[in-house]
Enzyme design. Structure first.
Site, short mmCIF file in Angstrom:
data_model
loop_
_atom_site.label_atom_id
_atom_site.label_comp_id
_atom_site.label_asym_id
_atom_site.label_seq_id
_atom_site.Cartn_x
_atom_site.Cartn_y
_atom_site.Cartn_z
CG HIS A 116 3.57 6.83 -3.28
ND1 HIS A 116 3.67 5.82 -4.07
CD2 HIS A 116 2.87 7.75 -4.03
CE1 HIS A 116 2.69 5.85 -5.17
NE2 HIS A 116 2.21 7.36 -5.07
CG ASN A 146 6.71 0.40 -0.80
OD1 ASN A 146 6.25 1.40 -0.09
ND2 ASN A 146 6.45 -0.13 -1.94
#
Length: 248
Positions: A116, A146
């Site tokens: 994201h 991440n």
């Protein structure tokens, strides 16, 4: 940015997308995500598209098949509301042309997370949460980065700061491709390009202060000191806060 399995989600109103043109006009449907209503100044590219969502805005590139940047406005109220359950239903945004967008197959077996840019953890409503899983809001991201340094030292820290700030924060997150998009690594049948770096710019409007996190997109990356706004502009060539002169 966390990667989970998922297949679909409701997409926003197709009318809230446009080709690039006048810098401010392309985001006329959602100027609230930019300081003084002014989006970043970027070089016009024929395949760039502006996308408005409930809690963020994206300038999307049909060349990289990722965002150029994603913009959010955060404050105490929005962070207090950001307690939605994750939907984990990733989906390709149908407002983008099929040849210009990422698909679920592109990430399958790639070894990269669907990371994201506007974090799911920032989303204040169920619909905003669902929208955050648009693949237009994703980049191929090294899994350990991440789920580790980016999630803990960048996203969580930004939320914490927004939760105690006296006013609005304008946050812009995006990828950097080096030496160029065309020469960068790509994944999947659609050739979604893999960024070498990721950045997150934070602008505290009340204090007129800005700083940026700059991370190598690699599993070995750990937390690092933020860089100045001027340094971010120098590295990217993008004026992210037009008309604003933040203190260093």
């Amino acid at each position: 940015m966390r990667e989970h399995a998922g297949t679909s989600a409701a997409t926003p109103d197709p009318s809230s997308t446009t080709r690039t043109g006048n810098n401010a006009e392309i985001f006329a449907a959602c100027p609230q995500f930019f300081a003084n209503g002014q989006p970043p100044v970027v070089v016009h590219r024929p395949t760039n598209r502006a996308l408005c969502y409930d809690a963020f805005a994206i300038l999307h590139s049909g060349e990289s098949k990722t965002a150029v940047y994603v913009a959010e406005k955060l404050n105490r109220a929005s962070i207090a509301d950001a307690d939605e359950k994750r939907t984990n239903k990733f989906f390709p945004d149908a407002r983008l042309r099929s040849g210009e967008r990422a698909t679920l197959d592109d990430y399958k077996g790639s070894g990269f997370d669907r990371g994201h840019l506007a974090p799911a953890g920032d989303m204040p409503t169920a619909q905003a949460m669902a929208q955050s899983f648009s693949l237009a809001n994703m980049v191929p991201q090294a899994p350990e980065h991440n789920r580790g340094a980016w999630a803990k030292t960048v996203e969580a820290a930004t939320r914490k700061y927004a939760g105690r700030a006296s006013g609005n924060l304008y946050v812009i997150t995006g990828p950097v491709f080096e030496p160029s998009i065309a020469q960068s690594e790509s994944i999947g049948p659609g050739h979604v390009h893999v960024p070498k770096y990721l950045f997150k710019l934070v602008y505290d409007q009340n204090k007129n202060r800005a700083w940026a996190h700059w991370h190598l997109n690699d599993d070995t990356t750990r937390g690092s000191r933020p860089i100045s706004y001027a340094e971010l502009v120098k590295r990217t060539g993008i004026e992210f806060l037009p008309g604003v002169s933040p203190s260093q």
